[in-house]
Design an enzyme around this catalytic site. Sequence first.
Site, short mmCIF file in Angstrom:
data_model
loop_
_atom_site.label_atom_id
_atom_site.label_comp_id
_atom_site.label_asym_id
_atom_site.label_seq_id
_atom_site.Cartn_x
_atom_site.Cartn_y
_atom_site.Cartn_z
CB THR A 40 -0.94 3.70 5.49
OG1 THR A 40 -1.32 2.56 4.72
CG2 THR A 40 -2.03 4.76 5.37
CG HIS A 45 -1.59 -4.47 2.07
ND1 HIS A 45 -2.91 -4.70 1.68
CD2 HIS A 45 -1.63 -3.31 2.77
CE1 HIS A 45 -3.69 -3.75 2.11
NE2 HIS A 45 -2.94 -2.88 2.78
CG HIS A 48 -2.76 -1.62 -1.65
ND1 HIS A 48 -1.80 -1.84 -0.69
CD2 HIS A 48 -3.43 -0.50 -1.26
CE1 HIS A 48 -1.87 -0.88 0.23
NE2 HIS A 48 -2.86 -0.07 -0.09
CE LYS A 82 -7.95 1.00 9.07
NZ LYS A 82 -7.27 -0.30 9.14
NE ARG A 86 -6.64 4.79 8.00
CZ ARG A 86 -6.32 3.61 7.46
NH1 ARG A 86 -5.10 3.13 7.64
NH2 ARG A 86 -7.19 2.92 6.77
CD GLN A 171 -11.89 8.66 -1.14
OE1 GLN A 171 -11.45 8.41 -0.02
NE2 GLN A 171 -12.46 7.72 -1.89
CG ASP A 192 -12.51 -0.36 2.29
OD1 ASP A 192 -12.48 -0.22 1.05
OD2 ASP A 192 -11.49 -0.47 2.97
CE LYS A 227 -9.41 -5.86 4.82
NZ LYS A 227 -9.23 -4.60 5.54
CE LYS A 230 -4.51 -8.13 8.44
NZ LYS A 230 -3.60 -7.00 8.70
CB THR A 231 1.27 -14.23 6.85
OG1 THR A 231 2.11 -13.12 7.24
CG2 THR A 231 0.90 -14.08 5.39
#
Length: 407
Positions: A40, A45, A48, A82, A86, A171, A192, A227, A230-231
Amino acid sequence: MSVFDVLQERGFIKQMSHEAEIKELLEKEKITFYIGFDPTADSLHVGHFIALMMMSHMQRAGHRPIVLLGGGTGMVGDPSGKDEMRKMLTPEFIEHNIACFKKQMSRFIDFSEGKAIIANNADWLLDLNYVQLLREVGVHFTVNRMLAAECFKKRWEKGLTFFEFNYMIMQSYDFWKLHHDYGCVMELGGDDQWSNMLGGVELIRRKDQEPAFCMTCKLLTTSDGRKMGKTEKGALWLDPEKTSPYEFYQYWRNVNDSDVKNCMSLLTFVPMEEVHRLCDVEGAAINEAKKVLAYEVTKLVHGEEEARKAQEATEALFGGAANNLENIPTIEITSEQTSAKVIDVLTTAKIFSSKREARQMINQGGLTVGETVLQDAEASLSADMFDAEKSLLIRKGKKKYFRLLIK
C-alpha cells in the site's frame, strides 16, 4: 529451546488456531510458513517490522518463510480495522511498491538458495475465474460467519462494500494456494489479521482435509494501548529517504520508559537475559537500555555504519559538544534565504506542519536557534548566525535537532 518458546518468551504470540498442535509441530518439525504484505506504500514501516522479526526468528530456527506480496489483494484492500474503504491502487503503483519491499526485506530475511521464497498473489488471483472460485472456495464460507468477524465490525455504520467483503476469501485462497504449491502449513501475521487467517486455516481443513494452522503476533503498541510508530511527519518508515537513520534512532532513543523492555524484546535479537538486566531497573538507569534499543534497532534496519553515525551525533548533541553535526537532519538553504523569516524556512522544510504550529512553539519557548531561545515569531535569520562551516543548529522542543546549511 524451540522457536515457539523463543517467540513466547519475547512476547510475540497473541493468538493461535491450535495451540497444542502448533507447539508440538514447531518443536519436532521444520515447516514452511508465510506472512503476507500488501504493497500500500513504497516503503515498509515499523508496523511491518514486528512481523519481519517474527519471520526472522522462525527462519533462524530452520523453518522456511514465504514472503507473500499482495499484488492481487492490494487491488482490493483489506478492510480490517478501517473506518472506510481504502483508496484503490493502480497496478503500476503496486508493482513499484513491491520492488521497494523486496529490497528492504533482504535486510531481515535470507533469500539465498532454498532458504526462503518470495511469491506474488497477483500470479494466481488476477487470472481467477469468478464462477470457478465461487464453486471451489465460496461453498466453504458462510455469510453469517464472515459477518461475525472482528475485522468487519468497524464498518457497520458506514457500510461494507461487497468489493471488500471478498478480501477474506482472497486471503484464504492465498493460504490454500501456498499450501498446495509449497506445502505451506502455517500463516503468521499481525493480530488484526486473525479473522482472515482463520478463514485460510478452515478452507484447507475443509477442502483438503489436511492440517493447517495460524498464529498472530501482537501489534506494536505503547503500554497504554496506543499504536507505536507514528511521528510528527507521519509513519516511521524503514526507507532512509522517508525517515532518516538519525530520526529513526531518535524515535527509539526517546520511547517511554515503560515501553523499552517490550520494544527490545520484539525488535532486537538482544538475548533475553540481557534485556532483563538492562530494563529491570529504576529511574535514570533505563537510559542505558534506551541507548542499546536505539542502536540495535537502527543497526537492523539501516546497517551498523548508519547506527554508529546516529549514535555519535546524538552523543555529541546531548553531551553538550555540538560539534559533530554532519549526521543530523540537514536543511539546505540558499544565501538569499539567510535573511528570510525563521518560520518561513522551517515550515517550507516541513520541520513544522504549519506556521501556526511554529508560532505556537515559539510562544512556548520551544524553539532554539543557535544558542538563543527564539522569542519573536516574526524574527528573521541573519548571515552572522551561521558558523564558519555555514551551518546553524536548530532545536525543536527538548530533543529534536536540525541543521541549516547554506549551499
